[in-house]
Design a protein around this motif. Sequence first.
Motif, PDB file in Angstrom:
ATOM      1  N   GLN A  19       0.953  -1.158   0.059  1.00  0.00           N
ATOM      2  CA  GLN A  19       0.023  -0.119   0.175  1.00  0.00           C
ATOM      3  C   GLN A  19       0.897   1.412   0.039  1.00  0.00           C
ATOM      4  OE1 GLN A  19      -3.308  -0.082  -0.428  1.00  0.00           O
ATOM      5  NE2 GLN A  19      -3.417  -2.090  -0.716  1.00  0.00           N
ATOM      6  N   ARG A  22       2.071   1.914  -3.609  1.00  0.00           N
ATOM      7  CA  ARG A  22       0.993   2.253  -4.338  1.00  0.00           C
ATOM      8  C   ARG A  22       0.587   3.820  -3.915  1.00  0.00           C
ATOM      9  NH1 ARG A  22      -2.790  -2.902  -3.407  1.00  0.00           N
ATOM     10  NH2 ARG A  22      -2.212  -4.084  -4.877  1.00  0.00           N
ATOM     11  N   ARG A  42       1.892  -2.968 -11.746  1.00  0.00           N
ATOM     12  CA  ARG A  42       3.254  -2.196 -11.642  1.00  0.00           C
ATOM     13  C   ARG A  42       4.441  -3.002 -11.657  1.00  0.00           C
ATOM     14  NH1 ARG A  42      -0.795  -0.237  -8.283  1.00  0.00           N
ATOM     15  NH2 ARG A  42      -1.070   2.211  -8.224  1.00  0.00           N
TER      16      ARG A  42
END
Length: 254
Positions: A19, A22, A42
């Motif tokens: 997270q 991101r 990604r």
Amino acid sequence: MKEIFSIGEFSELFHVDVQTLRYYDSIGLLVPSSRDPKTGYRHYRFDQVYQLSTIRYLRRLGYSLKQIHDYLDSRSLGNTMGYLRQQSEALKNQWNELYTIDLAIRRKLEFIEGQVAKLDVSSISIKTFAERQYLDIGSEETLYGSESFYLYPTLVFYVGMNKHFGAYLFNYKDDDEQEAGRFSTTPACIKAGRFLCGYHQGAYESIPTSFERIRQAGKGLCLSPHYMNFNIIDQFVERDSKNFVTEIQIAIWD
């Protein structure tokens, strides 16, 4: 070693939450080297770890993400050298601050341990002291805003029932320059001399009874009308006020 990693692999290999990666991507701080056009997955190059390491290092130093972003965008030899000098100075100042705080804490520990080791709450005796230093804190209204109140043993001067507070600089010497640098005022002094000393055990509200008991034990001595209290066991180290211990000192006038 692989050159390209999925976000999960990059996260696991370099111990960063997925997270977090991101989020760094969403604000343009650490953008993946590529993204699958079909899945949106990604992918990161191995050499992106250097940028990630820089981000993590700066976060540990307390930099905001915006400050880190600005730094990464302005990297050059001159800017980086200036940044490193700035960081060195900031860390040195921080170290000095932490050192002096630790010194104050160790003074408080030494004071409490020394007093508790020889504590006899029923005793009343005459003691002779050399000059002692303290920091003037002021009235009870200003007490809790003073950092020194929390770092040093508390000293209370009673004039009648009016109280004035100080932070006792136990074993402090005038040449303790590093610690003195944090004081906003010059330490005040308690004059050397003889003092009639006894103890109060319990809540502070009942301390006048101990004042009278100790003064009665000193009949025949020329005693100051005022009192000095040194908190030994107080609310910082003990929850139950019945166990509070305060040393009461009354100056003997020769």
